[in-house]
Design a protein around this motif. Sequence first.
Motif, mmCIF file in Angstrom:
data_model
loop_
_atom_site.group_PDB
_atom_site.id
_atom_site.type_symbol
_atom_site.label_atom_id
_atom_site.label_comp_id
_atom_site.label_asym_id
_atom_site.label_seq_id
_atom_site.Cartn_x
_atom_site.Cartn_y
_atom_site.Cartn_z
ATOM 1 N N PRO A 1 -37.948 -19.945 -30.576
ATOM 2 C CA PRO A 1 -38.503 -19.081 -29.536
ATOM 3 C C PRO A 1 -38.375 -19.646 -28.118
ATOM 4 O O PRO A 1 -38.228 -18.892 -27.166
ATOM 5 C CB PRO A 1 -39.965 -18.907 -29.934
ATOM 6 C CG PRO A 1 -40.267 -20.054 -30.818
ATOM 7 C CD PRO A 1 -38.984 -20.420 -31.493
ATOM 8 N N ASP A 2 -38.417 -20.954 -27.960
ATOM 9 C CA ASP A 2 -38.300 -21.536 -26.622
ATOM 10 C C ASP A 2 -36.911 -21.288 -26.032
ATOM 11 O O ASP A 2 -36.774 -20.892 -24.873
ATOM 12 C CB ASP A 2 -38.604 -23.032 -26.649
ATOM 13 C CG ASP A 2 -40.054 -23.317 -26.997
ATOM 14 O OD1 ASP A 2 -40.916 -22.461 -26.706
ATOM 15 O OD2 ASP A 2 -40.326 -24.389 -27.573
ATOM 16 N N ARG B 1 -36.495 -17.559 -25.305
ATOM 17 C CA ARG B 1 -37.177 -17.178 -24.064
ATOM 18 C C ARG B 1 -36.337 -17.548 -22.846
ATOM 19 O O ARG B 1 -36.204 -16.761 -21.912
ATOM 20 C CB ARG B 1 -38.536 -17.881 -24.016
ATOM 21 C CG ARG B 1 -39.381 -17.507 -22.847
ATOM 22 C CD ARG B 1 -40.782 -18.128 -23.017
ATOM 23 N NE ARG B 1 -41.602 -17.810 -21.894
ATOM 24 C CZ ARG B 1 -42.072 -18.707 -21.043
ATOM 25 N NH1 ARG B 1 -41.822 -19.979 -21.211
ATOM 26 N NH2 ARG B 1 -42.819 -18.328 -20.025
ATOM 27 N N ARG C 1 -34.693 -15.022 -20.112
ATOM 28 C CA ARG C 1 -34.959 -15.205 -18.681
ATOM 29 C C ARG C 1 -33.658 -15.220 -17.881
ATOM 30 O O ARG C 1 -33.566 -14.638 -16.812
ATOM 31 C CB ARG C 1 -35.682 -16.525 -18.447
ATOM 32 C CG ARG C 1 -37.094 -16.538 -18.854
ATOM 33 C CD ARG C 1 -37.604 -17.945 -18.704
ATOM 34 N NE ARG C 1 -39.029 -18.000 -18.584
ATOM 35 C CZ ARG C 1 -39.683 -19.106 -18.351
ATOM 36 N NH1 ARG C 1 -39.041 -20.240 -18.198
ATOM 37 N NH2 ARG C 1 -40.984 -19.090 -18.267
ATOM 38 N N ILE D 1 -36.943 -8.551 -23.370
ATOM 39 C CA ILE D 1 -37.977 -9.585 -23.303
ATOM 40 C C ILE D 1 -39.282 -9.055 -23.893
ATOM 41 O O ILE D 1 -39.977 -9.768 -24.619
ATOM 42 C CB ILE D 1 -38.169 -10.067 -21.847
ATOM 43 C CG1 ILE D 1 -36.919 -10.798 -21.350
ATOM 44 C CG2 ILE D 1 -39.393 -10.968 -21.731
ATOM 45 C CD1 ILE D 1 -36.896 -11.047 -19.864
ATOM 46 N N TYR E 1 -41.383 -10.729 -26.956
ATOM 47 C CA TYR E 1 -42.797 -11.099 -26.913
ATOM 48 C C TYR E 1 -43.604 -10.330 -27.955
ATOM 49 O O TYR E 1 -44.493 -10.896 -28.584
ATOM 50 C CB TYR E 1 -43.368 -10.883 -25.520
ATOM 51 C CG TYR E 1 -43.011 -11.977 -24.551
ATOM 52 C CD1 TYR E 1 -43.238 -13.318 -24.859
ATOM 53 C CD2 TYR E 1 -42.453 -11.694 -23.319
ATOM 54 C CE1 TYR E 1 -42.915 -14.328 -23.976
ATOM 55 C CE2 TYR E 1 -42.131 -12.695 -22.424
ATOM 56 C CZ TYR E 1 -42.369 -14.015 -22.755
ATOM 57 O OH TYR E 1 -42.048 -15.019 -21.883
ATOM 58 N N ASN F 1 -47.692 -10.780 -22.408
ATOM 59 C CA ASN F 1 -46.368 -10.954 -21.809
ATOM 60 C C ASN F 1 -45.449 -9.779 -22.109
ATOM 61 O O ASN F 1 -44.576 -9.450 -21.298
ATOM 62 C CB ASN F 1 -45.730 -12.264 -22.253
ATOM 63 C CG ASN F 1 -46.218 -13.435 -21.438
ATOM 64 O OD1 ASN F 1 -46.472 -13.317 -20.245
ATOM 65 N ND2 ASN F 1 -46.393 -14.574 -22.074
ATOM 66 N N SER G 1 -43.646 -7.662 -19.143
ATOM 67 C CA SER G 1 -42.211 -7.375 -19.144
ATOM 68 C C SER G 1 -41.950 -5.888 -18.997
ATOM 69 O O SER G 1 -41.021 -5.472 -18.296
ATOM 70 C CB SER G 1 -41.564 -7.906 -20.421
ATOM 71 O OG SER G 1 -41.688 -9.303 -20.477
#
Length: 109
Positions: free
Chosen positions: A28-29, A32, A36, A53, A57, A65, A69
């Motif tokens: 997930p990091d 994300r 972005r 996005i 989320y 979030n 978005s």
Amino acid sequence: FLDRQVSTYGSTRDYLRQGKYLAKAGDPDAARLAFRKGAYFADKNDPSPYIAIADFYASIGDQPNAVTSLRYANYVDQGNLEVAARLRQMGIVPGPTITAEPPKPALLR
């Protein structure tokens, strides 16, 4: 393959594909960050990165979030019926008061 596509072309579509793959792969990091970057390089009238996005989320259970978005997507394209419908599903009445300008030029938080 997706890293090469992003390195070679760097289009919004490439970053969104990479983000979706990374999310499904359980990172997930990195997902994300890819989302972005997709939003960062997107055309100023393109809500698709913010919708993607929001999907991300929502898939990880981060409702605040996801709403943020969708608010960005609503700002970018206030006539988008998909965004309006999704906001309504979350119990939010779409309109000019709920829009939020996406952060630029820095990457989304």
